[in-house]
Write an enzyme that holds these catalytic residues in place. Structure first.
Site, short mmCIF file in Angstrom:
data_model
loop_
_atom_site.label_atom_id
_atom_site.label_comp_id
_atom_site.label_asym_id
_atom_site.label_seq_id
_atom_site.Cartn_x
_atom_site.Cartn_y
_atom_site.Cartn_z
N SER A 1 -20.38 -5.99 93.99
CA SER A 1 -20.23 -4.57 93.68
C SER A 1 -21.54 -3.79 93.77
O SER A 1 -22.61 -4.25 93.39
CB SER A 1 -19.69 -4.41 92.27
OG SER A 1 -19.83 -3.08 91.86
N ALA B 1 -2.83 4.39 95.53
CA ALA B 1 -2.21 5.60 96.07
C ALA B 1 -0.69 5.50 96.00
O ALA B 1 -0.03 6.32 95.35
CB ALA B 1 -2.69 5.84 97.49
N HIS C 1 -16.16 -2.76 105.06
CA HIS C 1 -15.63 -2.63 103.71
C HIS C 1 -14.53 -1.59 103.57
O HIS C 1 -13.55 -1.78 102.87
CB HIS C 1 -16.79 -2.27 102.80
CG HIS C 1 -16.41 -2.05 101.38
ND1 HIS C 1 -15.83 -3.03 100.63
CD2 HIS C 1 -16.51 -0.96 100.57
CE1 HIS C 1 -15.60 -2.57 99.41
NE2 HIS C 1 -15.98 -1.32 99.36
N ARG D 1 -24.51 4.00 100.87
CA ARG D 1 -24.24 2.72 101.51
C ARG D 1 -24.69 2.64 102.96
O ARG D 1 -25.24 1.63 103.39
CB ARG D 1 -22.75 2.44 101.45
CG ARG D 1 -22.32 2.21 100.04
CD ARG D 1 -20.84 2.06 99.92
NE ARG D 1 -20.54 1.74 98.53
CZ ARG D 1 -19.33 1.63 98.04
NH1 ARG D 1 -18.28 1.82 98.83
NH2 ARG D 1 -19.14 1.32 96.78
N HIS E 1 -20.60 -2.05 104.02
CA HIS E 1 -21.14 -2.07 102.66
C HIS E 1 -22.39 -2.95 102.60
O HIS E 1 -22.38 -4.07 103.10
CB HIS E 1 -20.06 -2.62 101.72
CG HIS E 1 -20.34 -2.37 100.28
ND1 HIS E 1 -21.39 -2.95 99.63
CD2 HIS E 1 -19.70 -1.59 99.37
CE1 HIS E 1 -21.37 -2.54 98.36
NE2 HIS E 1 -20.37 -1.72 98.18
C1 LIG Z 1 -13.71 -5.68 97.50
C2 LIG Z 1 -13.53 -4.20 97.36
C3 LIG Z 1 -14.09 -3.52 96.28
C4 LIG Z 1 -13.92 -2.15 96.14
N1 LIG Z 1 -14.48 -1.53 95.06
C5 LIG Z 1 -14.29 -0.20 94.90
C6 LIG Z 1 -14.80 0.48 93.76
O1 LIG Z 1 -15.44 -0.12 92.89
N2 LIG Z 1 -14.58 1.79 93.64
C7 LIG Z 1 -13.87 2.50 94.56
O2 LIG Z 1 -13.68 3.67 94.37
N3 LIG Z 1 -13.35 1.87 95.64
C8 LIG Z 1 -13.54 0.55 95.83
N4 LIG Z 1 -13.02 -0.07 96.94
C9 LIG Z 1 -12.14 0.68 97.85
C10 LIG Z 1 -10.76 0.82 97.25
O3 LIG Z 1 -10.42 -0.34 96.54
C11 LIG Z 1 -9.66 1.05 98.28
O4 LIG Z 1 -10.05 2.02 99.18
C12 LIG Z 1 -8.39 1.52 97.61
O5 LIG Z 1 -8.04 0.65 96.58
C13 LIG Z 1 -7.26 1.64 98.59
O6 LIG Z 1 -6.07 1.93 97.89
P1 LIG Z 1 -4.74 2.27 98.65
O7 LIG Z 1 -3.72 2.53 97.62
O8 LIG Z 1 -4.99 3.34 99.64
O9 LIG Z 1 -4.37 0.98 99.50
P2 LIG Z 1 -4.19 -0.57 99.10
O10 LIG Z 1 -4.53 -0.85 97.70
O11 LIG Z 1 -4.85 -1.34 100.17
O12 LIG Z 1 -2.64 -0.80 99.18
C14 LIG Z 1 -1.96 -0.93 100.39
C15 LIG Z 1 -0.51 -1.16 100.08
O13 LIG Z 1 0.24 -1.01 101.27
C16 LIG Z 1 1.10 -2.09 101.47
N5 LIG Z 1 1.31 -2.22 102.91
C17 LIG Z 1 0.38 -2.22 103.89
N6 LIG Z 1 0.97 -2.30 105.09
C18 LIG Z 1 2.29 -2.34 104.87
C19 LIG Z 1 3.43 -2.40 105.71
N7 LIG Z 1 3.36 -2.39 107.04
N8 LIG Z 1 4.66 -2.45 105.12
C20 LIG Z 1 4.78 -2.42 103.76
N9 LIG Z 1 3.74 -2.33 102.93
C21 LIG Z 1 2.51 -2.30 103.48
C22 LIG Z 1 0.45 -3.26 100.80
O14 LIG Z 1 1.41 -4.20 100.44
C23 LIG Z 1 -0.17 -2.56 99.58
O15 LIG Z 1 0.80 -2.46 98.56
C24 LIG Z 1 -13.19 -1.44 97.10
C25 LIG Z 1 -12.64 -2.11 98.18
C26 LIG Z 1 -12.83 -3.48 98.35
C27 LIG Z 1 -12.31 -4.14 99.57
#
Ligand SMILES: Cc1cc2nc3c(=O)[nH]c(=O)nc-3n(C[C@H](O)[C@H](O)[C@H](O)COP(=O)(O)OP(=O)(O)OC[C@H]3O[C@@H](n4cnc5c(N)ncnc54)[C@H](O)[C@@H]3O)c2cc1C
Ligand code: SF4
Ligand code: FES
Lengths: 669, 253
Positions: free
Chosen positions: A285, A45, A432, A338, A267
């Site tokens: 997965s 994101a 999860h 799930r 999960h």
């Molecule tokens: C093991 C696993 C497998 C998954 N597999 C799938 C899949 O196959 N398909 C699917 O659709 N989804 C999957 N998901 C879910 C999906 O990966 C996540 O929901 C998604 O990647 C979240 O993305 P994001 O950008 O919102 O946050 P994140 O990728 O968690 O990024 C968070 C960011 O915020 C930063 N951050 C956090 N707090 C602070 C702070 N206080 N100050 C500064 N920076 C901060 C971190 O450094 C990081 O850069 C999976 C999740 C897991 C745990």
């Protein structure tokens, strides 16, 4: 009473987004150059948003706590990303993806947001391929797909078991290009400690430089929070060790409503806990459920013998196995959503059929032997081996399974020292994903003007249960295709504002309170480590606010969390100093916020007197044990306003209107 | 597994206050470690023990703990990510060690990766190499052509994928006697040059990335192959050969 305006555009659902884009205000390229945007988080994101905002011309300041934006937790996503491309010609469409997502979410998400998500899903795949993301392809050179739970079409794009990695590296490369150009200033190893508001608007953040320990002021015209989910409130989860709620919680305390905190996904297919020294859980997965069959012994004595190490799963004959998902849900079988799969596993284990060799006995089998033989037979036919022996068929089939899931099987073997080609995997549900999060309107703006939330950090698209492969889709949709445009409407008022000064009393006060907290931690001579408290919190959450909840347990949880929080502030010990790297200090701040969130989480679960999606209240179930929704009273988003004490938060309801999909009992039978 | 005996171990760990002061090895004892624990869980136990004694815990980078984020970076008994092939430190389990063993734990050592505390090093040089050219110059407008408009040979797509699985951990640099970053840089150059979308700017890319790599102070490649052996993702030396070809080609315009 409600102050919530979701700002859903008028018009038929299929035209809302296009009309909205045509009508919102734009900022011209020259003016964008004088506007700063802070993006907290560099996951799918935040990373995609930062890159796109910079391409559009804004000055972006991006923050992450890791040493590189490429390490955000999105990197760990395995299975895939959905898109309504209908490349397989199996009848997929924008409407069907929209429908599946709303139904999968047990009718607790906002229709207009979900439709938009389905609509832009196809652009994501085009975009990623253009960036060089190496998705899986077939022999004709075209993109391949697989199926995920809760749907009956094949719409999931994947890159072996590393889809998140490949998508994140795509977003990271787009960011890198803008960092190289100087359009993004990247602040690695920086943690957002608080939001700064000036005249009621989000105008900056206070961050801690995790290397020098310095507390820094950063200003901007808008602040975007893409800080991920809060599953680590349970201590053990599949999230990365550093995943936290702090950025979301800090903005909540400054006025952003927090929505549906109790909607958390457990999960079904994770590696069971090995013991007390465990620090995190590992996901296997969901794509494995395409080919793996889930079962437990049909007889209790067999389960007991397995737990005692006297019997092997491969010794059990077909008729002595209970493929309980196929039995209970014949039409979706192993591919039920799930929440359904997790509860069914818990039910079997609670009844004494679990096969774990750990203390709890909690585990079920995920078995590939039939898939190996089925694929092996197909290969033998293709190769014209009409008299192939079982052994040859098994070898051929093993190769196919290896090509599909090799890295997952390898990961399993590394952790458990068992070979899943020979003996079934053991799995059990684990925390999860969090569907709940910061409340946002259609433009992804929180209840604080100029403060946005994207990705897992917001609440909007997955209702009470997220379908597999939809989080990656949502993260990239928010960051590449939604936020960069909707934010313009807000920033159009700021073209003459000029740079926001950090030399104001608002910045000074925010900085002061952050410094006070940091000083408190390093000077408090307590007797327990941060993890001590985090583990206790996790136990309360898992036992009383986990897969099954009831009124009594939730009330106890609220009281216990409150007590634990008081103890934490008296007795926590953080060695070392505030200058320089201090990982215990980082954890202390995060756990302090989890200790508040946990209480609100339990309160939200207590308030919702129904079962829906991942939220299962034991008082509300059908005779067959399925979740029982109460649409008359609970078709709303619970958006909580902070008032000083987490469980005394004020509830605001956003009524959910279903104009395009009829509310039905979710059935996967 | 509960029947298995816990391990008692002696740990020799590099301690260094910050990037300015000198560091040294310190000795610690840990006991009753479950063989099913991961190496980092063993480090957690050591740290809990240090905190209980009111000492500073050992700082180390880690996050995903499943071998994909590339954060963890320990040099264990003289090997990047410790014994075992194709694993990261967080995937290393204590069953690989014997009761009574002494384990040496150090940070990555390379000029381009200065130690900033204990086992934590600064790998931002990798990001700067990526900023110099590790991308395809396409805007994220969504107005690109349909993803299936250009079929890609499965063989090339698979090779590009294999190269793309690099996690940017830096084990290749830490294992190389010249501290060369060739394996890391060539993985990205290969991935993008194998795909039609990336061919357009292949020349500039390889030139810019190599230039930045040299400026960061990484050493030259002398083909010892240590990087490939220690790489947790099995990134192949073939990528270095491919990058060398790309680099040569880029000079002959
Ligand atoms: C093991 C696993 C497998 C998954 N597999 C799938 C899949 O196959 N398909 C699917 O659709 N989804 C999957 N998901 C879910 C999906 O990966 C996540 O929901 C998604 O990647 C979240 O993305 P994001 O950008 O919102 O946050 P994140 O990728 O968690 O990024 C968070 C960011 O915020 C930063 N951050 C956090 N707090 C602070 C702070 N206080 N100050 C500064 N920076 C901060 C971190 O450094 C990081 O850069 C999976 C999740 C897991 C745990
Ligand atoms: S090439 Fe291998 S060792 Fe080097 S950074 Fe990439 S994954 Fe790590
Ligand atoms: S902690 Fe992520 S690779 Fe080891």
């Amino acid at each position: 009473m409600s102050t919530l305006d979701s700002k859903i555009p008028e018009g038929p659902i299929a035209e809302k987004w296009t009309n909205h884009k045509n009508n919102i205000r734009l900022v011209n390229p020259a003016n964008k150059r004088s506007i700063d945007v802070i993006v907290v988080g560099t996951g799918l994101a935040g990373g995609s948003a930062a890159a796109t905002l910079a391409e559009l011309g804004y000055n972006v300041k991006a923050f992450c706590y890791q040493d590189s934006p490429r390490r955000a937790h999105s990197i760990a996503a395995q299975g895939g990303i959905n898109a309504a491309k209908n490349y397989q010609g199996d009848g997929d469409s924008t409407y069907r993806l929209f429908y599946d997502t709303v139904k999968g979410g047990d009718y607790r998400s906002r229709e207009a947001n979900v439709y938009r998500l389905a609509e832009v899903s196809t652009n994501i795949i085009d975009q990623c391929v253009a960036q060089g993301v190496p998705f899986a392809r077939d022999y004709g050179g075209l993109l391949d797909n697989r199926s995920f739970g809760g749907v009956q079409v094949s719409r999931t794009f994947y890159a072996k078991g590393q889809t998140g990695q490949q998508l994140l590296l795509g977003a990271y490369s787009a960011m890198s290009r803008q960092i190289g150009k100087g359009k993004i200033t990247m602040y690695n190893r920086h943690e957002m400690m608080d939001l700064v508001m000036v005249d009621g608007k989000a105008r900056g953040i206070i961050a801690r430089n995790l290397v020098t320990g310095e507390i820094e002021r950063h200003s901007a015209h808008a602040v975007v929070v893409g800080s991920g989910g809060y599953g680590n409130v349970f201590f053990l989860s599949t999230n990365a060790m550093g995943s936290n709620v702090s950025a979301g919680w800090k903005i909540h305390k400054k006025g952003a409503y927090f929505a549906n905190p109790c909607f958390t996904q457990i999960h079904p297919t994770c590696i069971p806990q090995h013991g007390d020294q465990q620090s995190k859980l590992t996901l296997m997965s969901e794509s494995l459920r395409n080919d793996g069959r889930i079962w437990v012994p049909a007889k209790k004595e067999d389960a007991e013998a397995i737990r005692a190490g006297k019997l092997k799963p491969t010794d059990l004959k077909e008729e002595d196995r209970d493929y309980y998902l196929e039995r209970r849900y014949p039409s979706f079988g192993n591919l039920v959503p799930r929440d359904v799969a997790s509860r069914a596993a818990k039910e079997r284990c609670d009844e004494g059929f679990g096969v774990g060799t750990n203390e709890t006995g909690e585990a079920v089998y995920l078995d590939f032997s039939s898939a190996i033989m089925r694929y092996g037979q197909e290969e033998a036919n293709v190769k014209g081996l009409h008299n192939a022996s079982d052994k040859e068929i098994k070898e051929l089939g093993t190769k196919v399974v290896e090509a599909k899931y090799g890295n997952l099987f390898q990961m399993y073997e590394k952790i458990t020292a068992d070979n899943p080609y020979e003996t079934p995997m053991k799995i059990y549900p684990a925390v999860h994903y969090t569907m709940g999060g910061v409340w946002v309107d259609y433009n992804l703006m929180t209840t604080i003007p100029g403060c946005y939330a994207i990705g897992e950090a917001n609440f909007s698209d997955h209702g009470a249960n997220r379908l597999g492969a939809s989080a990656l889709m949502q993260g990239l949709a928010d960051g590449y295709f939604v936020l960069p445009y909707t934010i313009g409407d807000y920033l159009a008022d700021d073209i003459r504002t000029g740079e926001i000064s950090t030399d104001s009393k608002e910045f000074e006060e925010a900085e002061k309170s952050v410094k006070e907290q940091v000083d408190f931690f390093v000077n408090n001579k307590g007797k327990h480590s941060v993890d001590y408290f985090h583990k206790l919190l996790g136990k309360i959450m898992w036992n009383k606010v986990g897969m099954a909840r009831n009124e009594k347990g939730l009330k106890e949880a609220i009281a216990e969390i409150k007590e634990l929080r008081e103890q934490f502030w008296k007795e926590v010990s953080v060695p070392g100093s505030a200058d320089g790297i201090n990982q215990e200090l980082e954890k202390a701040g995060r756990v302090a916020d989890f200790l508040e969130l946990g209480e609100l989480f339990a309160r939200d679960a207590l308030e919702r007197n129904e079962s829906c999606g991942g939220h299962f209240r034991e008082e509300y179930k059908t005779e067959e044990g399925e979740a029982l929704r109460d649409d008359k009273n609970f078709t709303y988003v619970a958006a909580w306003e902070y008032t000083g004490e987490p469980s005394k938060a004020k509830l605001h309801k956003e009524e959910l209107k279903y104009e395009n999909i009829e509310l039905k009992t979710r059935s996967y039978k | 597994m509960s029947a298995t005996e816990g391990l008692n171990l002696t740990l020799k760990v590099w301690r260094q206050k910050n990037d300015k002061e000198q560091g040294k090895m310190e000795t610690y004892q840990v006991s009753d470690i479950s063989p099913d624990s991961s190496f980092l869980e063993m480090m957690d136990i050591l740290n809990e023990q240090l905190i209980a004694e009111d000492n500073e815990p050992v700082a180390f980078d880690h996050d995903c703990r499943e071998g994909i984020c590339g954060s963890c970076s320990m040099y264990i008994n003289g090997e990047a990510h410790g014994p075992g092939r194709e694993i990261t430190t967080c995937q290393l389990h204590m069953r690989e060690f014997k009761d009574g063993e002494t384990i040496f734990i150090e940070p990555w050592r390379a000029k381009a990766f200065p130690v900033i505390k204990d086992l934590v090093v600064d790998r931002s040089a990798f990001d700067r190499v990526m900023n110099a050219g590790g991308f395809i110059s396409v805007n994220t407008s969504g107005n690109t052509q349909d993803a299936n408009a250009i079929p890609i040979d499965k063989h090339d797509a698979d090779k590009a994928f294999d190269a793309a699985t690099c996690i940017g951990c830096g084990a290749c640099v830490a294992s190389c006697k010249n501290a060369s970053a060739m394996l890391f840089v060539s993985a990205k150059v290969s991935q993008l040059s194998l795909l039609p979308q990336g061919k357009v700017e292949a020349k500039e890319r390889v030139q810019n990335m190599v230039k930045q790599m040299d400026e960061e102070g990484f050493g030259n490649c002398s083909n010892t192959g240590a990087c490939e052996v220690e790489c947790p993702k099995g990134i192949s030396l073939e990528n270095i050969a491919r990058m060398n070809r790309e680099y040569l080609k880029s000079g002959i315009s």
